[in-house]
Design an enzyme around this catalytic site. Structure first.
Site, short mmCIF file in Angstrom:
data_model
loop_
_atom_site.label_atom_id
_atom_site.label_comp_id
_atom_site.label_asym_id
_atom_site.label_seq_id
_atom_site.Cartn_x
_atom_site.Cartn_y
_atom_site.Cartn_z
N ASP A 152 0.78 -1.10 0.11
CA ASP A 152 -0.06 0.01 -0.04
C ASP A 152 0.87 1.33 0.05
O ASP A 152 1.95 1.05 -0.43
CB ASP A 152 -0.93 0.05 1.13
N HIS A 187 -3.97 5.96 3.66
CA HIS A 187 -4.65 4.66 3.16
C HIS A 187 -3.96 3.49 3.59
O HIS A 187 -4.82 2.60 4.21
CB HIS A 187 -4.56 4.53 1.44
N SER A 355 -11.27 -1.17 -0.74
CA SER A 355 -10.03 -1.14 -0.02
C SER A 355 -10.07 -1.46 1.24
O SER A 355 -9.49 -1.90 1.97
CB SER A 355 -9.32 0.15 -0.15
#
Length: 603
Positions: A152, A187, A355
């Site tokens: 990520d 994220h 996600s």
């Protein structure tokens, strides 16, 4: 899914701030007795009160309390306004006596427990088979001894959700001088905490390895080569029980870069790489994507060996953005998911997307690996599906009807039937699944039939590289079989034709344009689908955007008595407008055949 391209940044980071109250909230009380009903009294009928006396020294305050037979439970170092104060435990009568002797009394006030305030609904949902939520997450299996690899944007190891653990890893794009903990938009931190963070995660005792594969610059997104390296890194890591989460992906790749002319997407490359990773003992969990489209278009999640995850809302309806179809294995919470906020010590934020759904599944994979002492990805996959709740998800009927999917039925998954909803391990530990079948790609149609299914495509200048088309047969158990498929290779000068002899049944046609702009309006490009010579769907310049989908049914019917061979009843087909006559004749020849009144030619 994270940053496959600029248009696909659909995940909304709906920020909300929250704060840990380090002290009790104390408010003034004009009459203690009047507030008795608002106070929480102990079993002895007493409560805590803040008592002060303007202008008094600590000694004088203690003496005043002593005269009333009360003792201070805390040395008087507090301050209420300009007066010294202390905390006293007494009943309502004692508090009233204090007021009568000129002391200022403030009643105790209560706040909600932090756990009740911030328990992520996703955790609450996956430890129970059906709604309503019970406000708890009751899984004793924390994943100790298993390792999560997070491919990520990096993980903020300073957040309290990761306290007590050393997060190792590597910066595979060398954006931050090798610092895998360097974070951009948070994220990766959100994803890692959802799978294995304290207070937010499914398996909060698992180890975490951060693999930085995405750039801070949203234009570039995530590196395909870095993702490949992440798979290889996980394969060769010394950990015994390994799960890798990839909350990223895109159609034919991840980034914004143009593909080489004449070169089709690298589906097979990623499929084989994911298969190699699984064979090496690493469970692969991927996000299905946020395009409200057939997940088979998007890699690496379309790889059969991956556990590909779609998203649901808190009311058990599919998220409006989630991808679906025969390349999705399971659904998990993915809307308004609360998890750790990067660049804060203990902050949290809500985010939405597949996600956010994928790390819920990764967390359960960590639980299974640790609880059953297994590193076999096929066993872990089989147990995830065995634990999952079936038939609980509520389809979004309005969207289903708009898309023309099988009416009144759930969007199918790789295993068919109503979608699986993720469930965590709970006590007592259920038995391990007895069979762990190898995952396989969507199969080709297994039987031939009496009906001619024909696909015709004339592309525009971009269709050779950008257009993907597929026709599914949707079986009664909602599994899929591929009747026709072509990925790229469509010419703007030569008509592409593919045919198959298929049985009666329900079918779905899907077309996807990687360039996301459909056909050039000034071109003569089109695609058309025919059953036994009769058009069932056609699109030309009106095909704009990225997708086209239609469902249709092929039925066995007796030949019309009134019409000879080569003719069918007029009511059984749609009339073609003049603009389509010439295109159809390219495929089926002249329209000169003469049919009796009430009949029209099939070719």
């Amino acid at each position: 899914t994270l940053k496959p391209n600029a248009r696909q940044l659909l995940e909304s980071m709906m920020r909300r701030s929250w704060l840990l109250l380090g002290a009790l909230a104390l408010a003034g009380a004009s009459g203690v007795a009047d507030e008795e009903e608002k106070m929480k009294l102990g079993a002895d009928g007493k409560a805590l009160f803040l008592v002060s006396k303007p202008g008094a020294t600590s000694e004088a305050l203690a003496a005043a309390l002593g005269e009333l037979g009360l003792e201070s439970s805390i040395v008087s170092t507090l301050e209420a306004g300009q007066a010294l104060a202390t905390i006293v435990r007494t009943d309502v009568a004692g508090a009233s006596a204090c007021k009568a002797h000129g002391l200022t009394v403030q009643a105790d006030k209560w706040t909600k427990k932090l756990a009740e305030e911030t328990l992520p609904w996703g955790l609450d949902r996956i430890d129970q088979p059906s709604l309503p939520l019970d406000g708890e997450y009751a899984s004793p299996y924390g994943g100790a001894g298993a390792t999560l690899f997070v491919a990520d944007t990096g993980v903020d190891a300073s957040h309290a959700a990761f306290a007590g653990r050393t997060i190792t890893g590597v910066d595979l794009i060398n954006e931050a001088d090798g610092d895998h903990l360097n974070v951009c938009d948070g994220h990766g931190t959100h994803v890692a905490a959802t799978a294995a963070g304290v207070g937010y995660g499914v398996a909060p005792l698992a180890d975490i390895v951060s693999l930085k594969v995405c750039a801070c610059d949203t234009f570039f997104g995530c590196s395909e080569l870095a993702v490949m390296l992440a798979f290889v890194y996980a394969q060769n890591h010394a950990a015994a029980k390994k799960v890798i989460n990839l909350s990223l992906g895109g159609p034919g790749g991840f980034g914004n870069g143009d593909y080489l002319p004449g070169v089709q997407s690298n589906y097979s490359t990623f499929n084989e790489l994911v298969a190699d990773t699984v064979r090496s003992g690493v469970t692969v969990v991927t996000a299905a994507g946020n395009d409200n489209w057939d997940a088979c278009v998007f890699n690496p999640g379309n790889a059969p060996a991956a556990i590909n995850v779609g998203a649901v809302r808190s009311n058990d309806r599919l998220a409006p953005f989630t991808n679906w179809g025969p390349c999705v294995d399971i659904f998990a919470p993915g809307v308004g998911v609360l998890s750790a906020e990067a660049k804060t010590t203990d902050g949290a934020l809500e985010a939405s997307g597949t996600s956010m759904a994928a790390p819920h599944v990764a967390g359960v994979a960590l639980q299974i690996a640790a609880a059953y002492d297994t590193s076999d990805p096929l066993v872990i996959r089989a147990q995830i599906l065995a634990l999952a709740a079936r038939g609980t998800l509520d389809e979004d009927r309005e969207r289903n009807e708009l898309q023309g999917l099988v009416p009144g039925r759930f969007p199918v998954t790789r295993v068919g039937g109503p979608p699986h909803l993720l469930q965590a391990l709970t006590d007592p530990l259920p038995p391990l699944a007895t069979s762990a079948p190898k995952p396989s790609a969507t199969p080709n149609i297994s039987v031939t039939g009496a009906h001619n299914l024909t696909l015709a495509v004339l592309g525009d200048e971009d269709a050779y590289d950008d257009l993907w088309v597929r026709v599914y047969r949707v079986d009664t158990d909602l599994t899929h079989e591929i009747a026709l498929e072509q990925n790229g290779g469509f010419s703007e000068t030569e008509l592409f034709v593919a045919t198959a002899m298929v049985p009666a049944g329900n079918y779905t046609f899907v077309a996807y344009d990687y360039g996301e702009n459909g056909y050039e309006p000034r071109a003569i490009a089109f695609h058309a689908l025919y059953v036994d010579g009769t058009p069932v769907h056609q699109a030309g310049g009106q095909f704009q955007g990225f997708s086209d989908v239609v469902s249709f049914t092929i039925e066995d019917a007796a030949a019309p008595v009134c019409c000879p061979v080569g003719c069918i009843e007029r009511g059984e087909r749609r009339r073609l407008d003049d603009a389509w006559h010439s295109r159809r004749s390219l495929l089926f020849g002249s329209f000169a055949r003469t049919c009796p009144p009430g009949c029209v030619p099939t070719a």
